[in-house]
Design a protein around this motif. Sequence first.
Motif, PDB file in Angstrom:
ATOM      1  N   ARG A 132      -4.232   3.386  -6.189  1.00  0.00           N
ATOM      2  CA  ARG A 132      -3.215   4.350  -6.619  1.00  0.00           C
ATOM      3  C   ARG A 132      -3.846   5.574  -7.257  1.00  0.00           C
ATOM      4  NH1 ARG A 132       1.810   2.052  -9.791  1.00  0.00           N
ATOM      5  NH2 ARG A 132       2.915   2.413  -7.830  1.00  0.00           N
ATOM      6  N   LYS A 133      -4.870   5.364  -8.061  1.00  0.00           N
ATOM      7  CA  LYS A 133      -5.540   6.495  -8.714  1.00  0.00           C
ATOM      8  C   LYS A 133      -6.173   7.420  -7.670  1.00  0.00           C
ATOM      9  CE  LYS A 133      -8.961   7.617 -12.264  1.00  0.00           C
ATOM     10  NZ  LYS A 133      -9.945   7.064 -13.230  1.00  0.00           N
ATOM     11  N   LEU A 188       2.527   1.700  -3.418  1.00  0.00           N
ATOM     12  CA  LEU A 188       1.564   2.173  -4.412  1.00  0.00           C
ATOM     13  C   LEU A 188       1.299   3.660  -4.245  1.00  0.00           C
ATOM     14  CD1 LEU A 188      -0.948  -0.814  -4.259  1.00  0.00           C
ATOM     15  CD2 LEU A 188       0.299  -0.090  -6.315  1.00  0.00           C
ATOM     16  N   GLU A 189       1.251   4.103  -3.008  1.00  0.00           N
ATOM     17  CA  GLU A 189       0.923   5.494  -2.719  1.00  0.00           C
ATOM     18  C   GLU A 189       2.099   6.433  -2.969  1.00  0.00           C
ATOM     19  OE1 GLU A 189      -1.362   7.967   0.808  1.00  0.00           O
ATOM     20  OE2 GLU A 189      -0.366   6.073   1.276  1.00  0.00           O
ATOM     21  N   ARG A 226       0.830  -1.210   0.000  1.00  0.00           N
ATOM     22  CA  ARG A 226       0.000   0.000   0.000  1.00  0.00           C
ATOM     23  C   ARG A 226       0.863   1.258   0.000  1.00  0.00           C
ATOM     24  NH1 ARG A 226      -5.407   1.267   2.665  1.00  0.00           N
ATOM     25  NH2 ARG A 226      -5.299   3.480   3.199  1.00  0.00           N
ATOM     26  N   ASP A 244       5.847   5.325  -8.249  1.00  0.00           N
ATOM     27  CA  ASP A 244       5.141   5.014  -9.496  1.00  0.00           C
ATOM     28  C   ASP A 244       5.613   3.682 -10.083  1.00  0.00           C
ATOM     29  OD1 ASP A 244       7.659   5.704 -10.279  1.00  0.00           O
ATOM     30  OD2 ASP A 244       7.061   7.348 -11.606  1.00  0.00           O
TER      31      ASP A 244
END
Length: 315
Positions: A312-313, A274-275, A271, A278
């Motif tokens: 992520r988005k 992902l945050e 997590r 990239d």
Amino acid sequence: MIEPKFIGILVLGGFSNLTLAALIEPLRAANRMAKQTLFGWQVASEDGKPVLSSSWLRVEAEVAMAEIAGADMLFVVASFDAEARATPAVRRFLRAEARRGTIIAGLESAPYVLALAGVLDGHRATTHWEDLRDFAERFPAVTAMPDRFVVDRRRITAGGALPTLDLMLDLLRREQGLSLALAVSSTFLYEGAHPGHDPQHMVAAGRLAWQDPLLVRAIRLMEANIEAPLPVEAIAAELGIGPRALLQRFRATLGTGPKAYYAELRLALARRLLENTDRPVNDIAADCGFASGSALARAFRTRYGVNPAGFRKAA
């Protein structure tokens, strides 16, 4: 009378309040305990305008960064979106300071800024543990270390707020002696000073370290084997106890079993990656011990209710 050492502090937007405090408060306390001005400092932003921290607290910069040129030491403080803050002007400023021979320090995520400016090339450096692998891959000219803080010639880096406090106490010890460093540490009721070479851990053990040190050893084994997770039986064997005894200790203290805790540790790391990076999902999956991106996606959706791409988005 000792000539005060001038510290320039360049604060970039999204910085951590705690990291900035861990830098400045030991300097203030050292002056107070010594009953003289050993250190002076100025807080600067790129353009001299106020800066917002990661928690939206507004810090009034005293000057623009150009006005702290030639400081005895230059500290750069950054946290979230550090790369976006490494503007061409900031990079030029750091390169100019490096040519002057200034000691330059990057705290938390600021090592990214220093590396983008090219002033860490050929040096050992660290950054926050969440970003360390990405940092190592992005900047092969820098030797990435998992240490809490690194002092390498005229470059200094620290991985976060408490490592910054450890760093400042270490610098005080080097500059002014152990007695003053201990006095400053006592001012903050801080007895947990770590040497720079201590590794950064994913999990801060805190009270667990004395409540159940064996459990902490189990967690450290998990942290050290994220990419290739160990079977619970292997962890228990390494600790010299049976799998059932290990299960009982985890449940009694943490309210979950070792297998579930291990999975949570790996998903929490995924997590964060992902945050904060990239990197491709498949690469993150491999780093976190999942056989494939789809295996990570299934586990991630079960735990967080969204797939990695969706998370992520939104982040």
